[in-house]
Motif scaffolding. Structure first.
Motif, PDB file in Angstrom:
ATOM      1  N   SER A 151       0.839  -1.200   0.000  1.00  0.00           N
ATOM      2  CA  SER A 151       0.000   0.000   0.000  1.00  0.00           C
ATOM      3  C   SER A 151       0.873   1.250   0.000  1.00  0.00           C
ATOM      4  O   SER A 151       2.017   1.246   0.479  1.00  0.00           O
TER       5      SER A 151
ATOM      6  N   SER B 207      -3.687  -0.711  -1.469  1.00  0.00           N
ATOM      7  CA  SER B 207      -4.446   0.518  -1.214  1.00  0.00           C
ATOM      8  C   SER B 207      -3.551   1.743  -1.299  1.00  0.00           C
ATOM      9  O   SER B 207      -2.321   1.661  -1.224  1.00  0.00           O
TER      10      SER B 207
ATOM     11  N   LEU C 143      -4.704  -1.400  -9.084  1.00  0.00           N
ATOM     12  CA  LEU C 143      -5.645  -2.447  -9.494  1.00  0.00           C
ATOM     13  C   LEU C 143      -5.725  -2.529 -11.014  1.00  0.00           C
ATOM     14  O   LEU C 143      -5.753  -3.632 -11.586  1.00  0.00           O
TER      15      LEU C 143
ATOM     16  N   ILE D 183      -8.297  -2.599  -2.059  1.00  0.00           N
ATOM     17  CA  ILE D 183      -8.101  -1.672  -3.177  1.00  0.00           C
ATOM     18  C   ILE D 183      -8.614  -0.276  -2.807  1.00  0.00           C
ATOM     19  O   ILE D 183      -9.037   0.500  -3.661  1.00  0.00           O
TER      20      ILE D 183
ATOM     21  N   ASN E  96      -8.146   3.459  -4.660  1.00  0.00           N
ATOM     22  CA  ASN E  96      -7.715   3.154  -6.025  1.00  0.00           C
ATOM     23  C   ASN E  96      -8.721   3.719  -7.016  1.00  0.00           C
ATOM     24  O   ASN E  96      -9.908   3.896  -6.711  1.00  0.00           O
TER      25      ASN E  96
ATOM     26  N   THR F 252     -13.074   4.879  -2.362  1.00  0.00           N
ATOM     27  CA  THR F 252     -13.250   4.733  -3.807  1.00  0.00           C
ATOM     28  C   THR F 252     -14.621   5.271  -4.206  1.00  0.00           C
ATOM     29  O   THR F 252     -15.525   5.365  -3.372  1.00  0.00           O
TER      30      THR F 252
END
Length: 683
Positions: free
Chosen positions: A178, A203, A213, A231, A234, A259
């Motif tokens: 991350s 992340s 990702l 994730i 992202n 996100t």
């Protein structure tokens, strides 16, 4: 085996050292903190450790002095011999058998080749967490070739640009990269070789921060054993999320915090065939609690920040709409899951805000003793760090300042819930520290600390009160800020701290003449400054405080100490300034107490009981003999007129005693003649 507490470790360490005991195995893990000392490290070296946590290595003063090299430029990292630190903490057996190692390399610079040396030293290592450590491509390659047994690896925030060499770690089950930014899909193509990987953290730190990702999917990478992928923060589309779900059928959880998909209140725009798959979001209060449960034991600071920010927003905007059971659950989570050692000042602020919201409406009174103790410890931890820049006191850190404000308000609330004696003493000690460390009494934390002192005075233990150093420190602070305080319109907090000092002195079992004299000198200095600034409110309270001290000090001490301040004491009797009668009465009242405790000691009890009536009588005499007093051409004559004009025995004897004070001071007139000759001295 559960690790011993820090206090227990210190006690056992002292016992072992004093008795030269050898071969004692107390624990198999050691967590170094910024306050660890040489004794703690010696104890750790004597143990055969399996786990070593050095997350605060860059804050520990002992290690910095011994193995660090400070840089003159604060913006630059300072050098740390990490290999030397590990050898200092780990004996030969520990080096062979250590399974877990964690340290944060924030602001550190390690020597070249450090990874290879650590790899040779720790051949059995299975879990390595080196967040924020300086790590280049060569170091990472060395890492992958040196730790063949690794099952868990975290290189969070290390500044890597690719993960070439990761394919050597065939047994890796958890990989945290991350806050690491990659430019192309080739930078992470070797991820596909990690066939045993079950947990992957890619992340970011900010909203739409990374596209890791997308790079992962561009490689058509499929990790068949993957159970969890983070994730958060992202950038991706619903279609890309759908592809991830379809190509990884064993996934059980995907974190979508920060996100676009995870923020939406609408149903996730994908088809989910896997009935066991769950998504971690912060869409609702329930989601936040579930996310907190999962992340509380991790070191994903930014994710926890986001969870706390959302919880605070929900509670501040819709507190009444949340179910009581979920509020109770959130409170329990804060105490059970959230560790007191908070990693960032922002997280500290968010945490105290959460406690403030959860305790609103006196809900904190429903907490059990363990929860109140935990909240107290946390709040005291939050107020330890100065919120002002020591090199530039005019600058304050807004986050730390707000943290202090909330924490002190919370501690004040807890004081009203029948606190224990250790709690009262501990909070008082921290309050004094806050008062002493801040250059501005206008600061809210200082004002609350002063008020807390006044609340705690009746409950302090004798051992706390007899600690004379506190008197000295508080007096120094009063003297330091007298001028600044009197330039402000509100002097309430000066009065509170003055009474705190006097009450501490009264409660002390051991009276120290030096401390008593220092208190009196400070109060007289306050009176003199207050007179210059025409602040009768402060003068009146200082006279009253001096009166309390006069009732508590030995006769010989009073006679020696107060005589040198006779002018300041008796001047308000003649010229009371704007408050007129009230200030004059208070000054006369002090002089009566001094008289009762010295020359009039045979009738002291009677004089103290009738003090107020006697003061009023003397005021009346002064008013009736205005012309005769004006005609007096000498300070001694002035007091003689006043003495002769009193009708009652008490007032007459008081006047004679005052004139003796004046006679002793004939060469340096008690009352300057220009004041006596002025028509204004009566008003």
């Amino acid at each position: 085996m559960t690790p011993l507490s820090e206090q227990s470790l210190r006690e056992v360490s002292t016992l072992i050292e004093q008795n030269k005991i050898k071969n004692v195995q107390l624990f198999d893990e050691f967590a170094q903190n910024e306050k660890s000392e040489a004794k703690d490290f010696s104890l750790a070296f004597s143990q055969n450790l399996k786990k070593l946590d050095m997350q605060c290595v860059f804050k520990n003063k002992y290690l910095l002095r011994k193995y660090g090299e400070m840089s003159e430029n604060e913006a630059r990292p300072f050098a740390m011999n990490i290999v030397g630190v590990l050898k200092h903490l780990l004996n030969p057996e520990s080096r062979k058998g250590l399974l877990q190692l964690r340290f944060i390399g924030y602001k550190l610079q390690f020597p070249d080749g450090w990874v290879r040396e650590v790899g040779t030293m720790l051949p059995s290592l299975e879990c390595l967490d080196i967040d924020h450590c300086p790590l280049n491509a060569r170091d990472f390659m060395d890492l992958c070739n040196s730790f063949a047994k690794l099952k868990k690896l975290s290189v969070y925030g290390t500044g890597l640009t690719n993960i070439e060499g990761i394919s050597e770690l065939k047994n890796l089950e958890l990989f945290n990269i991350s806050d690491v930014k990659f430019e192309s899909k080739d930078d992470i193509k070797e991820l596909a070789s990690l066939t045993k990987l079950r947990v992957l953290n890619i992340s970011g730190q900010h909203e739409n921060d990374l596209n890791t990702l997308q790079l992962y999917l561009a490689n058509d990478c499929v990790l068949n054993e993957l159970r969890f992928i983070d994730i958060s923060f992202n950038t991706f589309t619903p279609e890309e999320l759908q592809k991830l779900v379809e190509t990884h059928p064993k996934l059980m959880m995907i974190s979508l915090i920060g996100t676009d998909v995870g923020k939406s209140n609408e149903k996730l725009p994908i088809n989910i065939a896997n009935q066991f798959l769950k998504f971690t979001t912060v869409r609702s209060f329930r989601d936040c609690l579930d996310a907190f449960k999962f992340y509380a034991d991790t070191y994903s600071v930014r994710t926890i920040d986001t969870i706390f920010e959302t919880i605070n927003y929900i509670l501040s905007e819709n507190y009444e709409q949340q179910s009581p059971s979920e509020l109770i659950e959130c409170t329990a989570l804060m105490f059970d899951k959230f560790e007191i050692r908070v990693m960032t000042k922002n997280l500290r602020l968010l945490a105290v805000r959460c406690f403030e919201q959860l305790g609103r409406g006196k809900r904190f009174e429903m907490w059990d003793a363990r929860q109140k103790e935990a909240a107290t410890n946390f709040m005291l931890l939050c107020v330890e760090e100065d919120y002002r820049d020591l090199t530039n006191p005019d600058e304050l850190d807004p986050d730390l300042y707000e943290t202090h404000c909330i924490a002190w308000k919370f501690l004040l609330h807890l004081l009203y819930t029948v606190p224990t004696q250790p709690f009262v003493d501990l909070v008082t000690d921290h309050a004094i520290h806050t008062i002493l460390s801040s250059p501005e009494w206008t600061d809210i934390p200082v004002q609350i600390s002063i008020f807390i002192l006044s609340v705690c005075l009746d409950q302090l233990s004798p051992s706390f009160v007899t600690y004379a150093t506190r008197h000295h420190l508080l007096l120094q602070q009063v003297n330091r800020y007298i001028m600044n305080t009197f330039s402000m319109p509100n002097t309430t907090f000066l009065i509170q701290i003055v009474w705190t000092i006097v009450d501490l002195h009264k409660k002390s079992n051991e009276k120290d003449d030096y401390v008593s004299r220092e208190i009196i000198e400070t109060l007289m200095r306050c009176i003199e400054y207050a007179r210059d600034f025409h602040n009768d409110f402060v003068q009146k309270h200082c006279f009253k405080a001096l009166e309390e001290l006069a009732l508590d000090c030995p006769e010989e001490f009073l006679d020696q100490t107060f005589h040198s301040y006779s002018s300041s004491i008796f001047l308000p009797v003649i010229r009371p300034q704007s408050m007129r009668q009230n200030l004059r009465l208070q000054a006369i009242s002090l002089s009566i107490v001094l008289y009762a405790r010295t020359e009039g000691k045979e009738r002291m009890e009677h004089l103290i009981e009738t003090k107020d009536d006697l003061a009023n009588e003397i005021c009346v005499v002064i008013g009736k003999n205005r012309s005769a007093l004006l005609a007096a051409r000498d300070p001694y004559d002035f007091w003689q007129v006043l003495s002769d004009s009193n009708k009652t025995s008490d007032a007459m004897h008081w006047g004679i005693w005052v004139s003796k004070y004046c006679k002793h001071d004939r060469n340096s007139p008690l009352i300057p003649m220009q004041i006596i000759e002025s028509e204004r001295f009566f008003y």
